[in-house]
Scaffold this active site. Structure first.
Site, short mmCIF file in Angstrom:
data_model
loop_
_atom_site.label_atom_id
_atom_site.label_comp_id
_atom_site.label_asym_id
_atom_site.label_seq_id
_atom_site.Cartn_x
_atom_site.Cartn_y
_atom_site.Cartn_z
CG HIS A 60 -0.37 0.03 2.53
ND1 HIS A 60 0.52 -0.92 3.00
CD2 HIS A 60 -0.48 0.94 3.54
CE1 HIS A 60 0.89 -0.61 4.22
NE2 HIS A 60 0.30 0.51 4.58
CG ASP A 64 5.01 2.43 7.15
OD1 ASP A 64 4.10 2.94 6.47
OD2 ASP A 64 4.79 1.50 7.97
CG HIS A 65 4.37 -0.33 3.88
ND1 HIS A 65 4.36 -1.68 4.20
CD2 HIS A 65 3.94 0.32 5.00
CE1 HIS A 65 3.94 -1.83 5.45
NE2 HIS A 65 3.67 -0.62 5.95
CG HIS A 266 4.16 -2.93 10.22
ND1 HIS A 266 3.34 -2.22 11.08
CD2 HIS A 266 4.32 -2.15 9.14
CE1 HIS A 266 3.03 -1.05 10.50
NE2 HIS A 266 3.61 -0.98 9.32
#
Ligand SMILES: [Zn+2]
Ligand SMILES: [Zn+2]
Length: 299
Positions: A60, A64-65, A266
């Site tokens: 997504h 942070d991704h 995570h």
């Protein structure tokens, strides 16, 4: 297959954890799951080359991704990568890449962006396929399940010979699962001379999500489930509010999906020591580990 955890932190990097990224190495190809800030630095540390065959699956569009993508693509260009790169992810991924390309210049190698608009199989070749499942997080978010194709079982030439099938094209047909006749007209079945197919590996990655029935169903029987575990159970409400899972919830999903191994990742920056997360998951699903940066798993 070798799985290297490049970044295991939730939301923001910490002293010991980079933002989300996982590299699956199979037969010379790197399958990168998410590309948080710090990914290329960790790739250097893990000795994962920037010119390798590679496919990137983005869960997504939270920073942070994805914030590792500009740096990764720029380094690949600087190192004169020529191989094409395929990037898969939710709607809006192309806009994000276009936006930084406007400032940084584009890539010096062919880049194809596949925006995933509906779940199902998003990549398939004869070796493996990747299935996207809608995650229960900010829309649109995807979880991914990678499944290797089964490999043919072992062929036993001595059995074929004893059943009157000489070496030659009939062997090939038997290996491909066909039944054939010997010179006396007797039927020889493939299963008499070939062992049953060997199932391939199945690896499921949740991305960011609340506990999801759909992800659980798609992960059934996986060898490895990589599930986010941002919080411990005392922060259940916060997890629900922010679209995340607790370690206990991740363990329940792993148990229901009957997976072989659960890896929690995570991890919120509030847990410099994540033992509390591991302990609550172990009570529900005994074969659980907590990911740490640069942890390697050989499967
Ligand atoms: Zn996240
Ligand atoms: Zn997120």
């Amino acid at each position: 297959m070798k799985i290297t955890f490049l970044g295991t932190s939730g939301s923001m990097p910490t002293q010991s954890r980079s933002s989300s990224s996982i590299a699956m190495n199979r037969k010379g190809e790197v399958i990168l799951l998410d590309c948080g800030e710090g990914t290329q630095r960790r790739m250097v540390e893990a000795h994962i080359g920037f010119r390798r065959r590679m496919r990137v699956f983005v869960s997504h569009l939270h920073g942070d991704h994805i914030l590792g993508l500009p740096g990764l693509l720029q380094t690949m260009t600087l190192l004169q990568r020529e191989r094409p790169l395929e990037i898969y992810g939710p709607e809006g991924l192309a806009d994000f890449i276009d936006a930084f390309n406007k400032t940084l210049g584009g890539q010096g190698f062919p880049t194809t962006i596949h925006e995933i608009l509906s779940g199902g199989i998003v990549f398939e070749d004869p070796e493996y396929r990747v299935h996207a499942v809608r995650a229960d997080h900010d829309d649109p978010s995807w979880s991914y399940v990678l499944e290797e194709a089964p490999r043919p079982g072992r062929f036993h030439p001595e059995r074929a010979l004893s059943l009157g099938i000489p070496e030659g094209p009939l062997w090939k047909r038997l290996q491909l699962g066909e039944d054939v006749e010997n010179s006396e007209g007797a039927l020889v079945r493939s299963e008499e001379v070939v062992d049953p197919p060997i199932r391939g590996l199945k690896v499921a990655y949740s991305g960011d999500t609340r506990p999801s029935e759909a992800f659980m169903a798609a992960s059934k029987g996986a060898d490895i489930m990589i599930h986010e575990a941002t919080f411990d159970s005392s922060l259940l409400e916060k997890a629900e509010e922010n679209g995340h899972s607790t370690a206990a919830q991740a363990a329940h999903i792993a148990r229901s999906a009957d997976v072989g191994l659960l890896i929690l990742t995570h991890i919120s920056s509030r847990y410099p020591d994540p033992t509390i997360l591991l302990e609550e998951a172990l009570e529900i699903f005994p074969n659980t580990k907590i990911a740490q940066d640069l942890m390697e798993l050989h499967v």
